[in-house]
Design an enzyme around this catalytic site. Structure first.
Site, short mmCIF file in Angstrom:
data_model
loop_
_atom_site.label_atom_id
_atom_site.label_comp_id
_atom_site.label_asym_id
_atom_site.label_seq_id
_atom_site.Cartn_x
_atom_site.Cartn_y
_atom_site.Cartn_z
N TRP A 100 1.14 -0.97 0.08
CA TRP A 100 -0.42 0.07 0.11
C TRP A 100 0.24 1.46 0.05
O TRP A 100 0.51 2.68 -1.00
CB TRP A 100 -1.51 -0.28 1.38
CG TRP A 100 -2.18 -1.07 1.05
CD1 TRP A 100 -1.95 -2.10 2.39
CD2 TRP A 100 -3.13 -1.61 0.18
NE1 TRP A 100 -2.88 -3.37 1.85
CE2 TRP A 100 -3.32 -2.94 0.41
CE3 TRP A 100 -3.41 -0.60 -1.12
CZ2 TRP A 100 -4.60 -3.62 -0.11
CZ3 TRP A 100 -4.03 -1.39 -1.53
CH2 TRP A 100 -4.54 -2.94 -1.59
N ASP A 168 -2.19 7.15 5.89
CA ASP A 168 -3.03 6.22 5.82
C ASP A 168 -3.32 4.89 5.98
O ASP A 168 -2.57 3.64 7.13
CB ASP A 168 -2.45 4.93 4.25
CG ASP A 168 -3.38 3.78 4.07
OD1 ASP A 168 -4.43 4.19 4.94
OD2 ASP A 168 -3.03 3.17 3.34
N LYS A 192 -12.01 -1.78 6.73
CA LYS A 192 -11.51 -2.53 7.46
C LYS A 192 -11.94 -2.91 9.43
O LYS A 192 -11.97 -4.10 9.69
CB LYS A 192 -9.85 -2.58 7.58
CG LYS A 192 -9.48 -2.32 5.97
CD LYS A 192 -9.05 -3.73 5.59
CE LYS A 192 -8.94 -3.24 3.96
NZ LYS A 192 -7.74 -2.43 3.44
C1 LIG Z 1 -6.46 -2.16 2.26
C2 LIG Z 1 -5.71 -1.11 2.40
C3 LIG Z 1 -6.28 -0.01 1.29
C4 LIG Z 1 -6.60 -0.42 -0.28
O1 LIG Z 1 -7.84 0.31 0.34
P1 LIG Z 1 -9.31 0.41 -0.88
O2 LIG Z 1 -10.09 1.10 -0.14
O3 LIG Z 1 -9.83 -1.31 -1.51
O4 LIG Z 1 -8.51 1.89 -2.10
C5 LIG Z 1 -4.97 1.29 1.32
N1 LIG Z 1 -4.15 1.18 2.46
C6 LIG Z 1 -4.52 -0.13 3.45
C7 LIG Z 1 -3.63 0.46 5.27
C8 LIG Z 1 -5.43 -1.05 3.28
O5 LIG Z 1 -5.54 -2.14 4.54
#
Ligand SMILES: *Cc1c(COP(=O)(O)O)cnc(C)c1O
Length: 357
Positions: A100, A168, A192
């Site tokens: 990511w 993020d 999540k």
């Molecule tokens: C799941 C995840 C993403 C991607 O998320 P999307 O909503 O599918 O774009 C990005 N960063 C982290 C840390 C993630 O766990």
């Protein structure tokens, strides 16, 4: 009621009470279905207001921050955060701790920024968090990923320099107490720890809004658009926001973030302890960087793979397979995964060791 133990990495489990209330609202939300209600109706505006207020309350968001619900996932968040944080240096620092983060770096470059990678754990397939980083002062911001969902590592102390911090937090937001005031932007896909896929949460310091130096800043990607319209610039992901609101209510009623953090630590300790004492398994990451949300581990003897896969499948466990870039196993133990489910997995690992050693 769900009948399986879901250790999937996302979309993930939510509390059963939330599933039940959400399903009721699909059939009857003030006489309509939540799926047909106008996003401009007073009933849904109240949902949006409550969702925003609950985010502020459970995370102790200080004054001067805007909470917004967008679309596009964290994947669009990579670009949105870079575009909106573009400053006079046109240069940004990134810590590369996995898939990511790497994608975030790519989008920062797409946003026209020069990227300085101040730390990376790519040399060991991202199985640790780089330490002792020097944070440059001539960058517009520092971006990092608080929890590395795929590799199972997590920052135990957040980096702190003299430049704005962007994070993020997709896979560990609401799992632990954080100091929002340390950040200029926090963003997270809902699926999540917050709600169903569809909404992306942004927590943004209001003083950065409208200051971007990006030459290309489409209306939707400008955070000021969503701040000014209170997340109603266009049709928001109504159902995702509604269920996120229900989940936040549930979190608040159950002691909020401090209470869930305690349980999350306990769940992680139980599982990591079993991985360490069980003769058949080993952890996949540096011990000090182990994630409390995504627990990655391996069989020491790969010839037992088929037998172990059969055992957990038969026990009703789903989503335990590791990401293809890591192999092995990954148990995602987000907020809503009950301690009893961790115990089911631990007991299964114990029984498997007894039968195979
Ligand atoms: C799941 C995840 C993403 C991607 O998320 P999307 O909503 O599918 O774009 C990005 N960063 C982290 C840390 C993630 O766990």
């Amino acid at each position: 009621m769900s009948t399986k133990y879901n250790f999937g990495a996302g979309p993930c489990i939510l509390p059963q009470e939330v599933f039940k209330e959400a399903s009721n609202a699909v059939l009857n939300f003030n006489g309509l279905s939540i799926l047909e209600v106008s996003h401009r109706s007073p009933e849904f505006v109240a949902v949006m207001d409550e969702a925003i207020a609950l985010v502020k309350e459970v995370l102790n968001v200080p004054a001067g921050y805007s909470v917004m619900f967008l679309q596009g996932g964290a994947s669009l968040g990579f670009l949105i955060s870079a575009l909106n944080m573009s400053g006079k240096n046109k240069k940004a620092a990134y810590i590369n701790t996995g898939t990511w983060s790497s994608k975030a770096i790519k989008e920062a470059k797409n946003a026209g920024l020069e990227v300085v990678e101040i730390g990376s754990s790519e040399d060991k397939n991202f199985n640790y968090i780089p330490k002792d980083l020097t944070i440059p002062n001539d960058c517009d911001f520092l971006h990092f990923t608080s929890n590395n969902t795929i590799f199972g590592t997590q920052f135990k102390a957040f980096p702190k320099g003299d430049i704005p911090l962007v994070c993020d937090m997709s896979s560990d937001i609401f799992s632990q107490e954080i100091n929002v005031a340390d950040f200029d932007i926090i963003y997270a896909g809902a699926q999540k720890n917050l709600g169903p896929a569809g909404a992306t949460l942004f927590i943004v310091k209001e003083s950065i809004l409208g200051n971007s130096t990006a030459e290309w800043l489409p209306t939707y990607l400008n955070l000021k658009t969503h701040h000014d319209k209170e997340s109603m610039f266009n049709t928001p992901p109504v159902f995702s926001i509604y269920v996120s609101m229900l989940n936040l209510r549930h979190l608040k009623q159950n002691g909020g973030v401090p209470a869930i953090e305690k349980i999350n630590i306990e769940k992680a300790n139980i599982l990591y302890t079993e991985i360490d004492v069980n003769p058949l398994f080993e952890g996949a990451t540096a011990v000090e960087d182990r994630s409390n949300m995504n627990v990655t581990f391996k069989l020491k003897n790969e010839s037992l793979t088929d037998a172990f896969n059969k055992a957990w499948n038969e026990a009703g466990i789903v989503g335990l397979k590791g990401h293809r870039s890591v192999g092995g196993y990954r148990a995602s133990i987000y907020n809503a995964l009950p301690l009893s489910s961790v115990q089911v997995l631990v007991n299964l690992m114990r029984d498997f060791a007894k039968a195979n050693s």
